[in-house]
Write an enzyme that holds these catalytic residues in place. Structure first.
Site, short mmCIF file in Angstrom:
data_model
loop_
_atom_site.label_atom_id
_atom_site.label_comp_id
_atom_site.label_asym_id
_atom_site.label_seq_id
_atom_site.Cartn_x
_atom_site.Cartn_y
_atom_site.Cartn_z
N LYS A 128 17.85 -8.77 -8.49
CA LYS A 128 17.33 -7.41 -8.70
C LYS A 128 18.39 -6.41 -8.26
CE LYS A 128 12.67 -5.51 -8.04
NZ LYS A 128 11.51 -5.57 -7.15
O1 G3P Z 1 8.72 -4.17 -6.22
C1 G3P Z 1 8.75 -2.91 -6.83
C2 G3P Z 1 7.43 -2.19 -6.85
O2 G3P Z 1 6.42 -3.01 -7.37
C3 G3P Z 1 7.09 -1.46 -5.59
O3 G3P Z 1 5.78 -0.95 -5.60
O4 G3P Z 1 3.85 -0.03 -4.40
O5 G3P Z 1 6.13 0.05 -3.32
O6 G3P Z 1 5.57 1.51 -5.26
P1 G3P Z 1 5.31 0.20 -4.59
#
Ligand code: G3P
Length: 218
Positions: free
Chosen positions: A83
């Site tokens: 990533k």
């Molecule tokens: O892994 C990336 C993403 O899914 C992060 O989500 O909830 O931290 O905005 P969030």
């Protein structure tokens, strides 16, 4: 449509693997920090539980270091997807790793143009963050709609749209309606997807009526 789980908690992944519905896992530096564990150990363990793509994010932001980190992560297991952030250096790393046959997930995507750049850089996955757009009053799902529509115009784009920053089952429904390839969600959202009060109520009735018959199928 593929389901990935957005977590670095190995116990949680093991429990959900039993459902047979988990196609992959995504992690990020915040999730690794939350786990309190070493990234290399965690990624190897997850890769050994789920055979699908397991996203492991680089920690650096400069090209040389991200490339070295990406190669190290990719060398851990064949199902690692490296990533990288959606920056000029991140996309250079994406191109280099993709040309070598490594899956790359380009993260922190917040615009259609960024998604076009990632596809041109050979990304296996683009991760638009719907929840974080919703959080600032923008329409996260509109971005998914735009990217799905744009990618469909170009058969040479092989990048999968991986809907990230999912906060609720409605995000999953909306992503499915738009034809997104993958949704990565917290374990809690996958569990919520099973739930409906009429299912519980109906099952209680069926169980009670079945008991009245006195029958046994086995
Ligand atoms: O892994 C990336 C993403 O899914 C992060 O989500 O909830 O931290 O905005 P969030």
């Amino acid at each position: 449509m593929k389901f990935f789980i957005d977590t670095a908690e190995v116990a949680e992944i093991k429990a959900l693997a039993d459902t047979g519905l988990v196609d992959g896992v995504t992690t990020n530096p915040s999730l690794i920090a939350k786990s309190g564990r070493n990234i290399l150990d965690v990624i190897c363990e997850i890769c050994d539980i789920i055979p699908g793509p397991i996203s492991a994010e680089v920690g650096a932001t400069d090209y040389e270091t991200m490339l070295a980190e990406g190669r190290k992560l990719a060398g851990l297991r064949p199902n690692v997807a490296v990533k990288v952030p959606l920056t000029p250096d991140g996309l250079k790393v994406c191109k280099a790793l993709s040309d070598d046959g490594t899956m790359v997930n380009v993260t922190l995507c917040f615009s259609a143009n960024q998604a076009i750049l990632a596809a041109k850089a050979g990304a296996a996955f683009i991760s638009p963050f719907v929840g974080r757009l919703d959080d600032i009053g923008q329409d996260g799902m509109q971005l998914i709609s735009d990217i799905v529509e744009i990618y469909a115009q170009y058969p040479d784009f092989t990048t999968d749209v991986l809907v990230a920053s999912v906060r609720s089952p409605m995000h999953v429904t909306d992503a499915a309606r738009l034809g997104a390839h993958v949704v990565t969600m917290p374990a809690s959202v996958l569990r919520q997807m099973y739930q409906h009060p009429l299912t519980d109520k109906g099952l209680a009735t069926f169980c009670a009526d079945w008991a009245k018959t006195g029958q046994s199928i086995l």
